[in-house]
Design an enzyme around this catalytic site. Structure first.
Site, short mmCIF file in Angstrom:
data_model
loop_
_atom_site.label_atom_id
_atom_site.label_comp_id
_atom_site.label_asym_id
_atom_site.label_seq_id
_atom_site.Cartn_x
_atom_site.Cartn_y
_atom_site.Cartn_z
N LEU A 1 78.40 -30.96 -7.57
CA LEU A 1 77.81 -32.53 -7.94
C LEU A 1 77.09 -33.08 -6.59
O LEU A 1 77.87 -33.55 -5.78
CB LEU A 1 78.92 -33.30 -8.50
CG LEU A 1 79.95 -32.74 -9.26
CD1 LEU A 1 81.17 -33.75 -9.69
CD2 LEU A 1 78.97 -32.35 -10.69
N ASP A 2 75.74 -32.84 -6.85
CA ASP A 2 74.90 -33.29 -5.63
C ASP A 2 74.89 -34.99 -5.37
O ASP A 2 74.61 -35.42 -6.36
CB ASP A 2 73.52 -32.64 -5.87
CG ASP A 2 72.52 -33.24 -4.81
OD1 ASP A 2 72.75 -32.54 -3.95
OD2 ASP A 2 71.67 -33.94 -5.02
#
Length: 339
Positions: A236-237
Site C-alpha cells: 500500500l504505497d
C-alpha cells in the site's frame, strides 16, 4: 450475491459505518457483497495450512525492465532470467509498478488495470507468478494527471468528477504534514471554472478523495483484480497520507487506519494468505501503528534496519545495531517486519 461469513461481514460493515456513516452502511455492505461475488462466486474460507512466512523467505525487488534482451518483452526476459538463476534462492518477486504511468518511476499510474505495453502483458506477469509469489504496488493515494479518471474530472464526467479533492487556494493548510516541497494545491480547468486540487507529491500525482465511497470501491475492485492476477503481497504505497481532513496534519488519521483494516478484512475473508504491506517511511512508533492490534497490515517495513546495518559494516561494530535490536518489541501475532 454470494453468502459471506457473518462475523467478518459485520466487522466490515462497522468499518464502513465509521467511514461513511450509519445511514450508508447497509447499502455499501450489500454493494461489497456484489463486488465479492464477481471475483469469488464460490470462495474457500479456510486459511492455507502452515505459516504465511518464515525466515527462509526472500523478496527480490525489481522493475519490469531491469533485465533486457533485444527483440523480447522485458517482462518475458525477466521471467526467463528469474527461472534460470533465482528459482532456488528467491521466494517472492516484487515487480515495481508495471502499469502505464506518466512520472515518478511508475508511481503516477495512468491505468491500474493494464500492463505497460513497453514491458509486456498480464500473461507475462502471471508467468513469473508460476514460479514465485508476487508483490504488486497498490498506488492508492494518487493517480496520474494523464489518467482517464482525471481527464473525466476536468470535463465534469461522473463518477470521476467526484474522485478528487478541491480546496480553495486561500485555505489555511499550515497543519498539513508534507513529504515534499512541491505545492500542495495545483490549479486545473473544469466546466465550473478554475479549481485547485490536492497534490501531495507532485502536480502530476493528483490525490484521490477517499471520503467518496466510490473511490474506496474502485480500489477494492482493483485490489481483488490484482489478487486474481496472482498478487500474494499488496504494498500500500504512501498509505499514511490517504485521508484528508482540513485542520489536521492529514497523516496517519484514524480513517486511514480504518481503510487499511477494511482491506485486511477483505483479504482475510476472500483471499486468505494474501498479505498487506504498508509503506510508511515514518518515525518508528508511527510506522508500527499500521500493525494495529494484529488486525491491520500483516507487514511493515523496518526502515531503521538498513542504515544501522550499513553503519555496522562501514565501521566494523555492531554496537548500535545490537542496542537497537535488543530494545525492539515483537510485532503482534500474525505480523512481521519486512527488511
Amino acid at each position: 450475491m454470494i453468502i459471506l461469513p457473518q462475523e467478518p461481514l459485520e466487522r466490515l460493515r462497522g468499518r464502513i459505518a465509521r467511514l461513511y456513516g450509519e445511514t450508508l452502511a447497509e447499502r455499501l455492505t450489500r454493494r461489497f457483497a456484489l463486488l465479492a461475488g464477481r471475483y469469488h462466486p464460490e470462495p474457500e474460507w479456510e486459511r492455507p495450512e502452515g505459516p504465511l512466512w518464515d525466515e527462509t523467505d526472500v523478496v527480490l525487488i525489481t522493475y519490469g525492465d531491469m533485465v533486457r534482451r533485444e527483440g523480447e518483452r522485458p517482462l518475458r526476459t525477466l521471467q526467463r532470467f528469474l527461472k534460470r538463476h533465482l528459482v532456488d534462492s528467491v521466494t517472492t518477486v516484487h515487480i515495481l509498478p508495471f502499469f502505464p504511468y506518466s512520472s515518478d518511476d511508475g508511481f503516477s499510474v495512468i491505468d491500474y488495470r493494464q500492463v505497460n505495453r513497453d514491458l509486456g502483458t498480464w500473461d507475462d506477469v502471471r508467468a513469473i507468478g508460476a514460479d514465485f509469489d508476487l508483490m504488486f504496488d497498490l498506488v492508492l493515494n494518487h493517480v496520474s494527471s494523464q489518467s482517464e479518471w482525471f481527464r473525466n474530472y476536468q470535463v465534469g464526467l461522473a463518477p470521476h468528477r467526484h474522485y478528487f479533492i478541491e480546496v480553495e487556494p486561500d485555505t489555511d493548510l499550515s497543519m498539513v504534514v508534507r513529504p515534499r516541497t512541491t505545492p500542495l494545491l495545483t490549479p486545473t480547468h473544469t466546466p465550473g471554472g478554475e479549481r485547485w486540487v490536492w497534490t501531495t507529491f507532485s502536480a502530476d500525482q493528483v490525490d484521490l478523495n477517499f471520503a467518496n465511497q466510490d473511490v474506496l470501491f474502485e480500489f477494492l475492485d482493483i485490489l481483488l483484480y490484482y489478487i486474481e492476477q496472482g498478487a500474494r503481497i499488496l504494498r500500500l504505497d504512501a498509505i499514511a497520507y490517504l485521508w484528508k481532513q482540513i485542520g489536521t496534519p492529514c497523516i496517519n488519521l484514524p480513517q486511514t487506519h480504518e481503510v487499511v483494516k477494511l482491506f485486511r478484512d477483505v483479504v482475510d475473508m476472500l483471499a486468505p494468505g494474501t498479505l498487506l504491506l504498508t509503506e510508511t517511511n515514518l518515525p518508528h512508533a508511527e510506522n508500527i501503528s499500521y500493525f494495529g492490534e494484529g488486525d491491520e497490515a500483516h507487514m511493515v517495513y523496518q526502515f531503521s534496519l538498513p542504515p544501522l546495518l550499513l553503519h555496522a559494516i562501514q565501521f566494523g561494530t555492531t554496537r548500535y545495531l545490537t542496542q537497537w535490536a535488543s530494545q525492539l518489541p515483537a510485532p503482534p501475532a500474525g505480523c512481521t517486519f519486512l527488511n
